[in-house]
Design a protein around this motif. Structure first.
Motif, PDB file in Angstrom:
ATOM      1  N   ALA A 209     -18.782 116.574 -48.248  1.00 16.29           N
ATOM      2  CA  ALA A 209     -17.574 115.826 -47.859  1.00 16.29           C
ATOM      3  C   ALA A 209     -16.445 116.052 -48.847  1.00 16.29           C
ATOM      4  CB  ALA A 209     -17.884 114.330 -47.755  1.00 16.29           C
ATOM      5  N   GLY A 210     -16.790 116.527 -50.038  1.00 16.91           N
ATOM      6  CA  GLY A 210     -15.746 116.789 -51.032  1.00 16.91           C
ATOM      7  C   GLY A 210     -15.167 115.519 -51.619  1.00 16.91           C
ATOM      8  N   GLU A 211     -13.893 115.582 -51.975  1.00 18.59           N
ATOM      9  CA  GLU A 211     -13.231 114.438 -52.611  1.00 18.59           C
ATOM     10  C   GLU A 211     -12.994 113.322 -51.589  1.00 18.59           C
ATOM     11  OE1 GLU A 211     -10.133 117.251 -51.088  1.00 18.59           O
ATOM     12  OE2 GLU A 211     -11.997 117.412 -52.238  1.00 18.59           O
ATOM     13  N   HIS A 212     -12.974 112.073 -52.095  1.00 16.81           N
ATOM     14  CA  HIS A 212     -12.778 110.924 -51.209  1.00 16.81           C
ATOM     15  C   HIS A 212     -12.249 109.751 -52.021  1.00 16.81           C
ATOM     16  CE1 HIS A 212     -16.481 109.257 -52.916  1.00 16.81           C
ATOM     17  NE2 HIS A 212     -17.028 110.439 -52.729  1.00 16.81           N
ATOM     18  N   LEU A 213     -11.891 108.657 -51.345  1.00 16.18           N
ATOM     19  CA  LEU A 213     -11.252 107.521 -52.017  1.00 16.18           C
ATOM     20  C   LEU A 213     -12.237 106.595 -52.733  1.00 16.18           C
ATOM     21  CD1 LEU A 213      -8.458 106.450 -49.487  1.00 16.18           C
ATOM     22  CD2 LEU A 213      -8.241 107.796 -51.587  1.00 16.18           C
ATOM     23  N   GLY A 214     -13.525 106.899 -52.663  1.00 16.13           N
ATOM     24  CA  GLY A 214     -14.497 106.052 -53.354  1.00 16.13           C
ATOM     25  C   GLY A 214     -14.962 106.632 -54.675  1.00 16.13           C
ATOM     26  N   MET A 215     -14.299 107.659 -55.150  1.00 19.57           N
ATOM     27  CA  MET A 215     -14.784 108.368 -56.325  1.00 19.57           C
ATOM     28  C   MET A 215     -14.645 107.565 -57.622  1.00 19.57           C
ATOM     29  SD  MET A 215     -13.580 112.270 -55.400  1.00 19.57           S
ATOM     30  CE  MET A 215     -14.601 113.060 -56.643  1.00 19.57           C
ATOM     31  N   GLU A 216     -13.890 106.470 -57.583  1.00 17.93           N
ATOM     32  CA  GLU A 216     -13.733 105.668 -58.792  1.00 17.93           C
ATOM     33  C   GLU A 216     -14.861 104.664 -58.989  1.00 17.93           C
ATOM     34  OE1 GLU A 216      -9.897 103.928 -59.118  1.00 17.93           O
ATOM     35  OE2 GLU A 216      -8.855 105.857 -59.196  1.00 17.93           O
ATOM     36  N   GLY A 217     -15.735 104.494 -57.997  1.00 17.43           N
ATOM     37  CA  GLY A 217     -16.881 103.620 -58.223  1.00 17.43           C
ATOM     38  C   GLY A 217     -17.260 102.747 -57.044  1.00 17.43           C
ATOM     39  N   ALA A 218     -18.352 102.010 -57.241  1.00 14.53           N
ATOM     40  CA  ALA A 218     -18.916 101.165 -56.188  1.00 14.53           C
ATOM     41  C   ALA A 218     -18.067  99.927 -55.937  1.00 14.53           C
ATOM     42  CB  ALA A 218     -20.330 100.738 -56.581  1.00 14.53           C
ATOM     43  N   PHE A 219     -18.107  99.434 -54.704  1.00 16.34           N
ATOM     44  CA  PHE A 219     -17.433  98.182 -54.358  1.00 16.34           C
ATOM     45  C   PHE A 219     -18.052  97.614 -53.097  1.00 16.34           C
ATOM     46  CE2 PHE A 219     -15.070 101.604 -52.306  1.00 16.34           C
ATOM     47  CZ  PHE A 219     -14.841 101.134 -51.026  1.00 16.34           C
ATOM     48  N   THR A 220     -17.866  96.313 -52.914  1.00 18.28           N
ATOM     49  CA  THR A 220     -18.396  95.614 -51.746  1.00 18.28           C
ATOM     50  C   THR A 220     -17.318  94.717 -51.164  1.00 18.28           C
ATOM     51  OG1 THR A 220     -20.651  95.616 -52.649  1.00 18.28           O
ATOM     52  CG2 THR A 220     -20.166  94.009 -50.914  1.00 18.28           C
ATOM     53  N   PRO A 231     -11.308  87.411 -46.714  1.00 19.71           N
ATOM     54  CA  PRO A 231     -12.295  88.328 -47.305  1.00 19.71           C
ATOM     55  C   PRO A 231     -12.064  88.498 -48.808  1.00 19.71           C
ATOM     56  CG  PRO A 231     -11.345  89.255 -45.302  1.00 19.71           C
ATOM     57  CD  PRO A 231     -10.505  88.064 -45.666  1.00 19.71           C
ATOM     58  N   ILE A 232     -13.099  89.003 -49.473  1.00 17.00           N
ATOM     59  CA  ILE A 232     -12.963  89.374 -50.876  1.00 17.00           C
ATOM     60  C   ILE A 232     -13.567  90.756 -51.078  1.00 17.00           C
ATOM     61  CG2 ILE A 232     -13.199  86.966 -51.625  1.00 17.00           C
ATOM     62  CD1 ILE A 232     -15.920  87.986 -52.919  1.00 17.00           C
ATOM     63  N   THR A 233     -13.127  91.419 -52.139  1.00 16.99           N
ATOM     64  CA  THR A 233     -13.760  92.655 -52.585  1.00 16.99           C
ATOM     65  C   THR A 233     -14.420  92.362 -53.920  1.00 16.99           C
ATOM     66  OG1 THR A 233     -12.153  94.090 -51.484  1.00 16.99           O
ATOM     67  CG2 THR A 233     -13.411  95.042 -53.289  1.00 16.99           C
ATOM     68  N   PHE A 234     -15.684  92.717 -54.025  1.00 22.24           N
ATOM     69  CA  PHE A 234     -16.433  92.461 -55.263  1.00 22.24           C
ATOM     70  C   PHE A 234     -16.692  93.788 -55.955  1.00 22.24           C
ATOM     71  CE2 PHE A 234     -19.878  91.186 -58.041  1.00 22.24           C
ATOM     72  CZ  PHE A 234     -19.541  89.886 -58.388  1.00 22.24           C
ATOM     73  N   VAL A 235     -16.262  93.868 -57.199  1.00 25.52           N
ATOM     74  CA  VAL A 235     -16.446  95.081 -58.000  1.00 25.52           C
ATOM     75  C   VAL A 235     -17.232  94.717 -59.245  1.00 25.52           C
ATOM     76  CG1 VAL A 235     -15.305  96.956 -59.233  1.00 25.52           C
ATOM     77  CG2 VAL A 235     -14.262  96.023 -57.160  1.00 25.52           C
ATOM     78  N   GLU A 236     -18.349  95.371 -59.453  1.00 24.00           N
ATOM     79  CA  GLU A 236     -19.178  95.094 -60.625  1.00 24.00           C
ATOM     80  C   GLU A 236     -18.829  96.054 -61.756  1.00 24.00           C
ATOM     81  OE1 GLU A 236     -23.377  93.768 -59.980  1.00 24.00           O
ATOM     82  OE2 GLU A 236     -23.054  94.678 -58.020  1.00 24.00           O
ATOM     83  N   THR A 237     -18.713  95.502 -62.963  1.00 22.98           N
ATOM     84  CA  THR A 237     -18.483  96.315 -64.152  1.00 22.98           C
ATOM     85  C   THR A 237     -19.722  96.234 -65.040  1.00 22.98           C
ATOM     86  OG1 THR A 237     -17.581  94.535 -65.530  1.00 22.98           O
ATOM     87  CG2 THR A 237     -16.060  95.624 -64.001  1.00 22.98           C
TER      88      THR A 237
END
Length: 285
Positions: A209-220, A231-237
């Motif tokens: 798939a190559g490059e994409h907008l999720g390359m900076e990390g996981a999110f929910t 809604p909320i977006t949860f990002v774990e560090t």
């Protein structure tokens, strides 16, 4: 213990209080002064950051805004429910203050992107234990507690009305031998079984798939059945979890998820991809 979300109750109360103030055409300073409630307290109540919700403050605000008995009762009801601990409260050392399970408890839909690991809600105990062990000298009793907390999180998928779960998982997560071949084989078989449930969609994001907008990390991204619960977006560090709630943040992550989902394999092709990964591990053992 309750399965309701204290965080959501605090947010609902904040929406009520902010709505009453805005309907009255008042600034935060004017409302706080008029009700005799400290400005900082009212501000934290409106933004759902207040952990202590005093009945005297709620009554003072209800009197000031001249609300009807039903609204007053609703305000107090939300405050009471915000104080009731969920099952995750006994794992505060694991999940932290603004725990992801708190939000998951009432979610109607969960969309997650994971570039490195199988999503926590899908992990087997052995796979989770291997992650927590992670090459560090961690005491076995601590690992057991971490795994127990993670397994308890997964119970939302077994409730009568489970959330709609959509997971986009990078191909890397399927190839990484977490815990060794046997543990990984068991994990991928479990993932394949979950993927056929009526409320779960699993899509694999291939390397091609190559490059994409999720390359900076996981999110929910979590959505709730009540329209007033935005809604909320949860990002774990590495040290904490961030619950992002502004429209701009939500828009950015919605676009990112649409992108990774759009370039990922379909659910049927993903199921075959997972099955092929299991067969490849079987040949190696």
């Amino acid at each position: 213990m309750t399965q309701k979300s204290p965080n959501i109750r605090r947010r609902r109360l904040g929406h009520v209080l902010r709505g009453l103030r805005e309907e009255a055409g008042l600034t935060l300073d004017a409302a706080a002064k008029g009700a005799g409630v400290p400005r900082s307290t009212l501000g934290r109540m409106e933004t759902a950051e207040a952990r202590r919700l005093r009945h005297t403050d709620l009554d003072a605000l209800a009197d000031f805004y001249e609300v009807d008995p039903e609204t007053r009762g609703g305000m107090h009801g939300l405050a009471r429910e915000a104080k009731e601990p969920g099952w995750w409260s006994k794992y505060k050392d694991v999940f932290g203050e603004r725990a992801l399970p708190d939000w998951e408890a009432e979610a109607a839909a969960i969309r997650t992107f994971q570039p490195q690991l199988i999503p926590g809600l899908f992990q087997t105990p052995s796979y989770a234990a291997a992650i927590f062990r992670g090459g560090r000298a961690t005491a076995d009793e601590n690992i057991e507690r971490l795994v127990e907390a993670r397994v308890n999180r997964q119970q939302i998928l077994n409730r009568v009305h489970p959330p709609r779960m959509t997971a986009v998982i990078d191909e890397a997560a399927l190839h990484r031998l977490v815990g060794g071949r046997e543990v990984m084989k068991e994990q991928l078989e479990h993932l394949g079984h979950l993927a056929v449930r009526h409320n779960i969609d699993v899509q694999v994001l291939p390397y091609t798939a190559g490059e994409h907008l999720g390359m900076e990390g996981a999110f929910t991204i979590l959505e709730f059945p009540e329209p007033r619960d935005t809604p909320i977006t949860f990002v774990e560090t590495a040290t904490t979890g961030l619950a992002l709630e502004t429209p701009e943040e939500l828009d950015a992550y919605n676009v990112a998820f649409s992108n990774v989902q759009g370039v990922a394999l379909s659910t049927s092709l993903s199921a075959k991809f997972i099955d092929d990964a299991v067969k490849a591990l079987e040949k190696q053992t």
